[in-house]
Design an enzyme around this catalytic site. Structure first.
Site, PDB file in Angstrom:
ATOM      1  CE1 TYR A 124      29.477  -3.256  59.139  1.00 55.52           C
ATOM      2  CE2 TYR A 124      27.847  -4.434  57.874  1.00 55.52           C
ATOM      3  CZ  TYR A 124      28.421  -4.126  59.086  1.00 55.52           C
ATOM      4  OH  TYR A 124      27.960  -4.699  60.229  1.00 55.52           O
ATOM      5  CE  LYS A 170      36.262   0.132  72.696  1.00 53.17           C
ATOM      6  NZ  LYS A 170      35.847  -0.107  74.093  1.00 53.17           N
ATOM      7  CG  ASP A 203      32.906  -0.837  75.277  1.00 49.47           C
ATOM      8  OD1 ASP A 203      33.097   0.010  74.380  1.00 49.47           O
ATOM      9  OD2 ASP A 203      33.673  -1.788  75.493  1.00 49.47           O
ATOM     10  CG  ASP A 227      24.792  -4.664  61.288  1.00 46.07           C
ATOM     11  OD1 ASP A 227      23.604  -4.976  61.459  1.00 46.07           O
ATOM     12  OD2 ASP A 227      25.557  -5.315  60.544  1.00 46.07           O
ATOM     13  CG  ASP A 231      20.120  -6.978  64.772  1.00 46.02           C
ATOM     14  OD1 ASP A 231      19.418  -6.159  64.149  1.00 46.02           O
ATOM     15  OD2 ASP A 231      20.586  -7.998  64.244  1.00 46.02           O
TER      16      ASP A 231
END
Length: 331
Positions: A124, A170, A203, A227, A231
């Site tokens: 971002y 990750k 994951d 982010d 959601d």
């Protein structure tokens, strides 16, 4: 105590949910010794069409001068509005609670967790390039920002009686960036031996958040993973219409409902203002007005639990203003 609150209604249903929330905050004034001075500033798609910029300098100045800010939503100009505000004011922590409320259909009603998302870097940073047949975005991760966000998560856990923090990464693939993030995360975790520390690859975290959300209390992670996962967890508790959030720094804050501008229902007076009201409760909590914050949340919960006043997204036929009136009455 008197607070100057900057209001950024934005586009679509934004003005409707902000007006409903202000009605509740004004009712709260009569029940407490809190006073609000509200000032409204322009932001978003409509403002860009009107003036040529989605984020006028007057809005930036207004947010800077306020004690707190309540932002609703914009349409296509998020990259030009809320992202620059987060970075300009160093609002490094994005707070995304996922909590099931009574009267709201939820896939996992046992869900009650907080995602603490780093808010200023990662992909971002908007560093990259586009050629006709190739493109790239640069992922920026720093030790300083990683350490700061993990510390915020542990301090949040400590202050709210939580006993477990899960750090999501990750590093098995993104060894440079998430390797650095994990170094910072582990260093901070050692300072809080009384709080259980867990690491999960993103994951696995995504799968477990859906299958067993009750295993999580506080989740901390980098910007893009946060982010996405926030959601996902919103989907467990009834969707984005019930999801509040906060963007906070050391001395400034912007709180906002997560839902979009919903142009399909804008102007019809049927938008659900609950997420905006719950965002206002989070704002009050950040201002150290914990009792007032609880009063708003409890009033919203009472209306939801009774189920007599529901906007269409909750299966009812009531208007935004009727929901607001019911919350005012519940106060």
């Amino acid at each position: 105590m008197k607070y100057n609150i900057a209001l950024l209604p934005g586009d679509g249903i934004g003005p409707e949910v902000v007006d409903a929330t202000v009605k509740v905050l004004k009712a709260l004034e009569k029940k407490t010794d809190i006073e609000f001075n509200f000032k409204t500033y322009m932001i978003g798609d409509a403002e860009k069409k009107r003036s040529g910029t989605a984020l006028p300098q007057a809005t930036i100045d207004g947010v800077k001068e306020a004690d707190a800010c309540l932002f609703a939503c914009v349409g296509e100009t998020a990259k030009e509005t809320i992202l620059p505000l987060r970075q300009k004011f160093n609002l490094y922590a994005n707070l995304r609670p996922a909590k099931a409320y009574p009267g709201v259909s939820a896939l996992k009603p046992e869900t009650d967790l907080m995602i603490v998302r780093e808010n200023t870097e990662d992909l971002y940073k908007m560093i990259g390039d586009r050629q006709p047949r190739s493109a790239f975005n640069v992922r920026v991760i720093t030790y300083e920002a990683s350490e700061r966000i993990v510390r915020y998560a542990f301090e949040y856990a400590k202050a709210n009686g939580k006993t477990k923090v899960t750090s999501v990464h990750k590093a098995n693939v993104l060894d440079y960036t998430d390797g650095l993030y994990l170094e910072a995360s582990r260093a901070v975790a050692k300072e809080y031996p009384e709080i259980q520390y867990q690491e999960l690859i993103v994951d696995a975290a995504g799968m477990l958040l859906v299958m067993k959300p009750e295993l999580f209390q506080v989740v901390v992670t980098t910007n893009m993973f946060g982010d996405i996962l926030s959601d996902v967890t919103a989907g467990l508790v009834g969707g984005l219409g019930m999801a509040p959030s906060g963007n906070v720094g050391d001395n400034m804050c912007i709180f906002e409902p997560v839902h979009g501008s919903a142009p399909d229902i804008a102007g019809k007076g049927i938008a659900n203002p609950a997420a905006c009201m719950l965002s206002a409760a989070m704002m009050l909590d950040w201002l150290k007005e914990e009792k007032a914050a609880s009063m708003i949340e409890e009033a919203v919960v009472k209306v939801l639990k009774e189920g007599k006043v529901k906007t269409p997204d909750l299966g009812g036929k009531n208007k935004t203003t009727e929901f607001a009136d019911a919350v005012v009455k519940a106060l």
